[in-house]
Design a protein around this motif. Structure first.
Motif, PDB file in Angstrom:
ATOM      1  N   LEU A  90       1.770   8.776   4.696  1.00 54.95           N
ATOM      2  CA  LEU A  90       0.967   9.201   5.840  1.00 54.95           C
ATOM      3  C   LEU A  90       0.433   7.993   6.597  1.00 54.95           C
ATOM      4  O   LEU A  90       0.493   7.923   7.828  1.00 54.95           O
ATOM      5  CB  LEU A  90      -0.195  10.073   5.344  1.00 54.95           C
ATOM      6  N   LEU A  91      -0.084   7.037   5.844  1.00 57.39           N
ATOM      7  CA  LEU A  91      -0.639   5.837   6.465  1.00 57.39           C
ATOM      8  C   LEU A  91       0.383   5.152   7.348  1.00 57.39           C
ATOM      9  O   LEU A  91       0.113   4.820   8.505  1.00 57.39           O
ATOM     10  CB  LEU A  91      -1.120   4.866   5.381  1.00 57.39           C
TER      11      LEU A  91
ATOM     12  N   VAL B 130      -6.389   6.081  -0.005  1.00 56.33           N
ATOM     13  CA  VAL B 130      -5.776   4.948   0.691  1.00 56.33           C
ATOM     14  C   VAL B 130      -6.751   3.776   0.753  1.00 56.33           C
ATOM     15  O   VAL B 130      -6.380   2.625   0.507  1.00 56.33           O
ATOM     16  CB  VAL B 130      -5.320   5.342   2.113  1.00 56.33           C
TER      17      VAL B 130
ATOM     18  N   LYS C 135       1.224   7.077  10.494  1.00 57.52           N
ATOM     19  CA  LYS C 135       0.143   7.063  11.478  1.00 57.52           C
ATOM     20  C   LYS C 135       0.008   5.681  12.107  1.00 57.52           C
ATOM     21  O   LYS C 135      -0.299   5.545  13.300  1.00 57.52           O
ATOM     22  CB  LYS C 135      -1.172   7.507  10.842  1.00 57.52           C
ATOM     23  N   LEU C 136       0.243   4.660  11.310  1.00 62.38           N
ATOM     24  CA  LEU C 136       0.185   3.299  11.840  1.00 62.38           C
ATOM     25  C   LEU C 136       1.287   3.107  12.886  1.00 62.38           C
ATOM     26  O   LEU C 136       1.050   2.564  13.975  1.00 62.38           O
ATOM     27  CB  LEU C 136       0.369   2.294  10.695  1.00 62.38           C
TER      28      LEU C 136
ATOM     29  N   PHE D 234      -6.998   9.923  10.737  1.00 64.96           N
ATOM     30  CA  PHE D 234      -7.075  10.619   9.454  1.00 64.96           C
ATOM     31  C   PHE D 234      -8.291  11.533   9.510  1.00 64.96           C
ATOM     32  O   PHE D 234      -9.237  11.271  10.256  1.00 64.96           O
ATOM     33  CB  PHE D 234      -7.308   9.619   8.312  1.00 64.96           C
TER      34      PHE D 234
ATOM     35  N   LEU E  12      -6.665   5.777  13.244  1.00 69.59           N
ATOM     36  CA  LEU E  12      -5.403   6.422  12.856  1.00 69.59           C
ATOM     37  C   LEU E  12      -5.506   7.941  12.767  1.00 69.59           C
ATOM     38  O   LEU E  12      -4.547   8.601  12.371  1.00 69.59           O
ATOM     39  CB  LEU E  12      -4.884   5.850  11.529  1.00 69.59           C
TER      40      LEU E  12
ATOM     41  N   ILE F 247       0.855  -1.194   0.000  1.00 73.46           N
ATOM     42  CA  ILE F 247       0.000   0.000   0.000  1.00 73.46           C
ATOM     43  C   ILE F 247       0.885   1.236   0.000  1.00 73.46           C
ATOM     44  O   ILE F 247       1.822   1.343   0.779  1.00 73.46           O
ATOM     45  CB  ILE F 247      -0.910   0.023   1.254  1.00 73.46           C
ATOM     46  N   GLN F 248       0.587   2.149  -0.914  1.00 72.32           N
ATOM     47  CA  GLN F 248       1.414   3.347  -1.068  1.00 72.32           C
ATOM     48  C   GLN F 248       0.809   4.528  -0.324  1.00 72.32           C
ATOM     49  O   GLN F 248      -0.181   5.102  -0.787  1.00 72.32           O
ATOM     50  CB  GLN F 248       1.531   3.720  -2.553  1.00 72.32           C
ATOM     51  N   SER F 249       1.366   4.863   0.793  1.00 73.31           N
ATOM     52  CA  SER F 249       0.931   6.055   1.509  1.00 73.31           C
ATOM     53  C   SER F 249       1.862   6.290   2.682  1.00 73.31           C
ATOM     54  O   SER F 249       1.844   5.549   3.667  1.00 73.31           O
ATOM     55  CB  SER F 249      -0.506   5.924   2.003  1.00 73.31           C
TER      56      SER F 249
ATOM     57  N   PHE G 176     -11.686   2.740   9.841  1.00 75.41           N
ATOM     58  CA  PHE G 176     -10.451   2.483  10.590  1.00 75.41           C
ATOM     59  C   PHE G 176      -9.508   3.685  10.532  1.00 75.41           C
ATOM     60  O   PHE G 176      -8.979   4.137  11.552  1.00 75.41           O
ATOM     61  CB  PHE G 176      -9.762   1.234  10.033  1.00 75.41           C
ATOM     62  N   LEU G 177      -9.318   4.192   9.335  1.00 73.84           N
ATOM     63  CA  LEU G 177      -8.373   5.298   9.155  1.00 73.84           C
ATOM     64  C   LEU G 177      -8.776   6.520   9.983  1.00 73.84           C
ATOM     65  O   LEU G 177      -7.939   7.168  10.604  1.00 73.84           O
ATOM     66  CB  LEU G 177      -8.276   5.671   7.669  1.00 73.84           C
TER      67      LEU G 177
ATOM     68  N   ILE H 244      -7.257  -5.812  -0.640  1.00 75.61           N
ATOM     69  CA  ILE H 244      -6.538  -6.839   0.126  1.00 75.61           C
ATOM     70  C   ILE H 244      -7.458  -8.056   0.276  1.00 75.61           C
ATOM     71  O   ILE H 244      -8.619  -7.929   0.655  1.00 75.61           O
ATOM     72  CB  ILE H 244      -6.154  -6.311   1.531  1.00 75.61           C
TER      73      ILE H 244
ATOM     74  N   GLN I  46      -6.923   1.543  -2.212  1.00 77.49           N
ATOM     75  CA  GLN I  46      -5.911   0.489  -2.278  1.00 77.49           C
ATOM     76  C   GLN I  46      -6.253  -0.637  -1.299  1.00 77.49           C
ATOM     77  O   GLN I  46      -6.214  -1.811  -1.648  1.00 77.49           O
ATOM     78  CB  GLN I  46      -4.536   1.050  -1.908  1.00 77.49           C
ATOM     79  N   LEU I  47      -6.587  -0.259  -0.079  1.00 79.10           N
ATOM     80  CA  LEU I  47      -6.817  -1.264   0.967  1.00 79.10           C
ATOM     81  C   LEU I  47      -8.000  -2.182   0.646  1.00 79.10           C
ATOM     82  O   LEU I  47      -8.021  -3.343   1.054  1.00 79.10           O
ATOM     83  CB  LEU I  47      -7.046  -0.560   2.310  1.00 79.10           C
TER      84      LEU I  47
END
Lengths: 218, 218
Positions: free
Chosen positions: A110-111, B99, A114-115, B91, B89, A106-108, B84-85, B106, B102-103
């Motif tokens: 920021l993510l 984001v 924050k994770l 956001f 997190l 996953i490209q981020s 969730f974000l 999965i 992309q997620l």
DNA sequence: ATATTTTTTTAGACTAATCTAAACTTTTAT
DNA sequence: ATAAAAGTTTAGATTAGTCTAAAAAAATAT
């Protein structure tokens, strides 16, 4: 930006080269990636053109500084996600690998930052492997295989060398976990197996192979 | 199993068809997916062969029961990740879309069920959109655009119709959020804009366009 | 030192997803 | 009712990643 596939190759090369220190052959890469040597040669050329690896025909590849940095970011993401899955979603440590293999792409930025914060900046993943920080720095702790230990010293389990699901399940079953205290009660001359005491309360025998795969600090 | 791309097409068709009720044209799909009509035609044939959509040449596509189910699972994942974000997190609601895009791809049923549980089975995402449950069921709440309301009744903001980042940022700025109490103070005849009171303490004017994009319950 | 084996690379083909340009349908406008 | 416009499909090409089979280089074994 790297493709999903490029990231996977780079990560494999990084691991096979012992974090970038030694050269890696085409067939080694093909083996760990479950592809054919011909496919590897193609990808090697691509990564080489992007200056992520140094490629010398017929002599394998070495990862470059830039490639190492990219690989470290993939490793960082993989290990942070594994930590999330275990600590927050109650996955067991033998269930996380395949999902993390997907999540790591996953490209981020920021993510992932924050994770990292959400997990309170962990330094090791559920298998005891170090998590690179946002700049790629790893704090390595000197560890030795349990099979190399002797005497009655206090030993702490720090990580698993190769964490296949079945090995991890076996460890859980006998009560071994990252951070467990063990002491060596006896070493069997015949097959190299060890009798160990876990957390001063449980005695078990483990094979030499298992002991070689458990990394500890004395 | 569906590819990343197939999932995206199916989701787009699902949304464009109003949750599967009406037929969708090739060009509509091409527009929302930022591709060319020719590419859409190709993909349409693929999805049709898999019985996820019913395709009649030159007359567009309708999503099938099976296709709708698959689309719902992608929507479910997307909205759970957005939740969730935002909730875990930190956001903001205007940062999560890309984001989550992309997620949502999965592949892991276990992951999504554990995530659902971790979030305590939310029924709406940060934009107020319903989250399908694991069987695909959606609990819709009847909502109307704020622009259609009148009088002094107590109104609650339930969702945004189209949540572009800039619209969401604007809403945050003026103090509008999902669950906010608003009442209509005045309607300007000239341009359809509204003067509203938010949470009994803040008066603002909002354009007709903004009011059309805010869905509420009276 | 040379022949055999192993490894690596090249050549050419395949699939998924995309595109442009041309051909073909359908819709719209007179 | 028919011509023009708009929309859709087909044909053929392209790119990323993969493969098999053949050629080439390196390692190894006598």
């Amino acid at each position: 930006m790297l493709s999903y596939t490029e990231e996977n190759y780079l990560k494999a090369i990084y691991h096979l080269s012992d974090s970038g220190s030694k050269a890696v052959s085409t067939s080694e890469i093909a083996e760990t990636m479950n592809t054919k040597a011909a496919s590897v040669t193609d990808m090697i050329k691509k990564l080489s053109n992007k200056n992520l690896i140094a490629y010398e025909k017929y002599y394998g590849v070495k990862i470059t500084k830039q490639g190492r940095q990219e690989a470290l970011m993939v490793v960082r993401k993989h290990r942070l996600w594994e930590t999330f899955l275990v600590q927050k979603l109650q996955f067991s440590w033998d269930e996380v690998h395949d999902v993390a293999e997907q999540l790591e792409h996953i490209q981020s930025t920021l993510l992932i930052e924050k994770l990292d914060e959400f997990l309170e900046f962990p330094t090791v993943d559920p298998h005891g492997h170090p998590i690179p920080d946002k700049s790629g720095k790893i704090t390595e702790v000197r560890q030795v295989p349990l099979s190399d230990c002797s005497g009655k010293k206090k030993i702490i389990v720090r990580s698993v060398k190769h964490g296949s699901p079945s090995f991890l399940q076996y460890l859980s079953k006998i009560g071994v976990y990252i951070g467990a205290n063990v002491s060596i009660l006896d070493k069997v001359e015949f097959d190299g197996s060890l009798e160990i005491m876990i957390d001063s309360k449980k005695k078990v025998f483990i094979s030499r192979e298992a002991a070689q795969n458990l990394l500890v600090t004395e």
